[in-house]
Design a protein around this motif. Sequence first.
Motif, mmCIF file in Angstrom:
data_model
loop_
_atom_site.group_PDB
_atom_site.id
_atom_site.type_symbol
_atom_site.label_atom_id
_atom_site.label_comp_id
_atom_site.label_asym_id
_atom_site.label_seq_id
_atom_site.Cartn_x
_atom_site.Cartn_y
_atom_site.Cartn_z
ATOM 1 N N PRO A 25 49.036 -8.372 -33.948
ATOM 2 C CA PRO A 25 49.509 -9.206 -32.829
ATOM 3 C C PRO A 25 50.972 -9.611 -32.940
ATOM 4 C CG PRO A 25 47.347 -9.925 -33.560
ATOM 5 C CD PRO A 25 47.815 -8.911 -34.549
ATOM 6 N N LEU A 26 51.528 -9.603 -34.158
ATOM 7 C CA LEU A 26 52.962 -9.908 -34.316
ATOM 8 C C LEU A 26 53.815 -8.725 -33.886
ATOM 9 C CD1 LEU A 26 52.839 -11.692 -37.798
ATOM 10 C CD2 LEU A 26 52.776 -12.735 -35.521
ATOM 11 N N LEU A 27 53.296 -7.509 -34.093
ATOM 12 C CA LEU A 27 54.029 -6.319 -33.679
ATOM 13 C C LEU A 27 53.861 -6.032 -32.195
ATOM 14 C CD1 LEU A 27 53.156 -3.973 -36.708
ATOM 15 C CD2 LEU A 27 55.192 -5.396 -36.381
ATOM 16 N N LEU A 28 52.740 -6.460 -31.617
ATOM 17 C CA LEU A 28 52.486 -6.302 -30.180
ATOM 18 C C LEU A 28 52.254 -7.686 -29.576
ATOM 19 C CD1 LEU A 28 50.071 -3.216 -30.210
ATOM 20 C CD2 LEU A 28 52.491 -3.239 -29.585
ATOM 21 N N PRO A 29 53.319 -8.444 -29.368
ATOM 22 C CA PRO A 29 53.142 -9.838 -28.908
ATOM 23 C C PRO A 29 52.808 -9.970 -27.432
ATOM 24 C CG PRO A 29 55.472 -9.305 -29.094
ATOM 25 C CD PRO A 29 54.731 -8.097 -29.568
ATOM 26 N N ALA A 30 52.690 -8.870 -26.713
ATOM 27 C CA ALA A 30 52.402 -8.946 -25.278
ATOM 28 C C ALA A 30 51.028 -9.565 -25.038
ATOM 29 C CB ALA A 30 52.477 -7.554 -24.650
ATOM 30 N N ASP A 31 50.877 -10.182 -23.875
ATOM 31 C CA ASP A 31 49.604 -10.795 -23.503
ATOM 32 C C ASP A 31 48.578 -9.707 -23.218
ATOM 33 O OD1 ASP A 31 47.560 -12.382 -22.658
ATOM 34 O OD2 ASP A 31 48.535 -13.065 -20.811
ATOM 35 N N PRO A 32 47.447 -9.684 -23.955
ATOM 36 C CA PRO A 32 46.460 -8.617 -23.708
ATOM 37 C C PRO A 32 45.774 -8.727 -22.354
ATOM 38 C CG PRO A 32 45.596 -10.238 -25.244
ATOM 39 C CD PRO A 32 47.042 -10.576 -25.045
ATOM 40 N N THR A 90 48.116 -8.191 -16.402
ATOM 41 C CA THR A 90 47.802 -7.064 -15.510
ATOM 42 C C THR A 90 49.099 -6.415 -15.017
ATOM 43 O OG1 THR A 90 47.707 -8.521 -13.583
ATOM 44 C CG2 THR A 90 45.649 -8.138 -14.793
ATOM 45 N N SER A 91 48.939 -5.208 -14.490
ATOM 46 C CA SER A 91 50.087 -4.476 -13.945
ATOM 47 C C SER A 91 49.579 -3.523 -12.859
ATOM 48 C CB SER A 91 50.812 -3.696 -15.052
ATOM 49 O OG SER A 91 49.977 -2.682 -15.571
ATOM 50 N N ASP A 92 50.519 -2.828 -12.255
ATOM 51 C CA ASP A 92 50.154 -1.879 -11.204
ATOM 52 C C ASP A 92 49.687 -0.539 -11.763
ATOM 53 O OD1 ASP A 92 50.856 -3.767 -9.312
ATOM 54 O OD2 ASP A 92 52.951 -3.072 -9.202
ATOM 55 N N ALA A 93 49.871 -0.330 -13.050
ATOM 56 C CA ALA A 93 49.501 0.950 -13.664
ATOM 57 C C ALA A 93 48.042 0.908 -14.088
ATOM 58 C CB ALA A 93 50.406 1.244 -14.859
ATOM 59 N N GLY A 94 47.142 0.976 -13.106
ATOM 60 C CA GLY A 94 45.721 0.893 -13.381
ATOM 61 C C GLY A 94 45.085 2.241 -13.668
ATOM 62 N N GLY A 147 46.140 4.168 -23.010
ATOM 63 C CA GLY A 147 45.844 4.046 -21.591
ATOM 64 C C GLY A 147 45.762 2.608 -21.131
ATOM 65 N N THR A 148 45.311 2.437 -19.890
ATOM 66 C CA THR A 148 45.206 1.116 -19.291
ATOM 67 C C THR A 148 43.825 0.946 -18.661
ATOM 68 O OG1 THR A 148 46.123 1.899 -17.178
ATOM 69 C CG2 THR A 148 47.672 1.007 -18.799
ATOM 70 N N THR A 149 43.490 -0.303 -18.376
ATOM 71 C CA THR A 149 42.215 -0.619 -17.744
ATOM 72 C C THR A 149 42.359 -0.523 -16.225
ATOM 73 O OG1 THR A 149 42.679 -2.997 -17.596
ATOM 74 C CG2 THR A 149 41.725 -2.181 -19.653
ATOM 75 N N GLN A 150 41.314 -0.933 -15.535
ATOM 76 C CA GLN A 150 41.324 -0.855 -14.073
ATOM 77 C C GLN A 150 42.370 -1.776 -13.463
ATOM 78 O OE1 GLN A 150 37.547 -1.827 -12.305
ATOM 79 N NE2 GLN A 150 37.799 -0.315 -10.694
ATOM 80 N N THR A 151 42.661 -2.883 -14.122
ATOM 81 C CA THR A 151 43.650 -3.835 -13.626
ATOM 82 C C THR A 151 45.008 -3.668 -14.301
ATOM 83 O OG1 THR A 151 42.823 -5.470 -15.220
ATOM 84 C CG2 THR A 151 41.921 -5.551 -12.990
ATOM 85 N N GLY A 152 45.219 -2.571 -15.022
ATOM 86 C CA GLY A 152 46.519 -2.291 -15.618
ATOM 87 C C GLY A 152 46.760 -2.943 -16.959
ATOM 88 N N GLN A 153 45.736 -3.450 -17.623
ATOM 89 C CA GLN A 153 45.913 -4.046 -18.938
ATOM 90 C C GLN A 153 46.010 -2.948 -20.001
ATOM 91 O OE1 GLN A 153 42.288 -6.223 -18.748
ATOM 92 N NE2 GLN A 153 43.258 -8.125 -18.067
ATOM 93 N N ASP A 154 46.904 -3.134 -20.967
ATOM 94 C CA ASP A 154 47.109 -2.137 -22.007
ATOM 95 C C ASP A 154 45.952 -2.171 -23.000
ATOM 96 O OD1 ASP A 154 49.100 -0.200 -23.290
ATOM 97 O OD2 ASP A 154 48.689 -1.571 -24.928
#
Length: 286
Positions: free
Chosen positions: A21-28, A31-35, A46-53
Amino acid sequence: MKIRIGIGILVFFTLMALVGPLLLPADPAATSDAGLQGPSAEHWLGTTQTGQDVLTQIVHGSRVSMGVGVLSAVIATVFAIAVGLVGGYFGGAVDEVLSVLTNIFLVLPALPLIIVLAGYLPQRGVASVAVVIAVTGWAWGARVLRAQTLSVRRRDFVEAARAAGEGPFRVVFFEIMPVLLPVIATSFLATVVGAILAEAGLSFLGLADLSTVSWGSMLYFAQNGQALLIGAWWWFVPPGLCIALIGTGLALVNFGLDEIANPRLRTIRQPRRPKLATAIPEEARS
């Protein structure tokens, strides 16, 4: 060899939970448009249906899944030690009462009991889920420790400790318990595996805190999003594979500890016999 492979797997997942989590501090949960994008250079898993990494969720979810497993295993092991060692050492009415309590929890089906208890939780945080899993997972460890204590309590060093005037609880926790540390370690590791699987099962059924990202909650949302039907294998394979790998690592360490505690379980390799040179008959030489 088994214990080395198991320790290597556990070290990998431990570093993932502590350093990841220190190396990937982004919020799990961001969401994004890349679903529903497959693995790529931008999103390694890859990403989930709502664009989560998915990779970010795997890394952050390891803390929750492993944290629940370790915390519930610690609580269950402490309770199993107290019940198993005390009942096995004192015997009599104390052992009867504790054995009845242990048998009750052994007879009750664990998963339905966990589901029922989790359904009545006012808060479904990590600590609450860990306590529920520990309450249903201590009995079999207590049964094993009781049986081992019954065989140890009549040994010479225990009799010598009693003759020296040591109190019963000091004999139990300072004389008998160190001898049973391999059994306790085996019970602890097995409980961690069961707790991780139980947490994943609760999250998959929607009975845990779904606002917290864990491997089980990832499987829950993948199932709700029909990831299997739409072919989004990268959504559910990584969390399932992580659960399988950490269970394999704990099982290998468990097997290794069993072999250390009981040398008769070790596999002895037979030395290869040297090949004998075949004599050539005189007729063939001529």
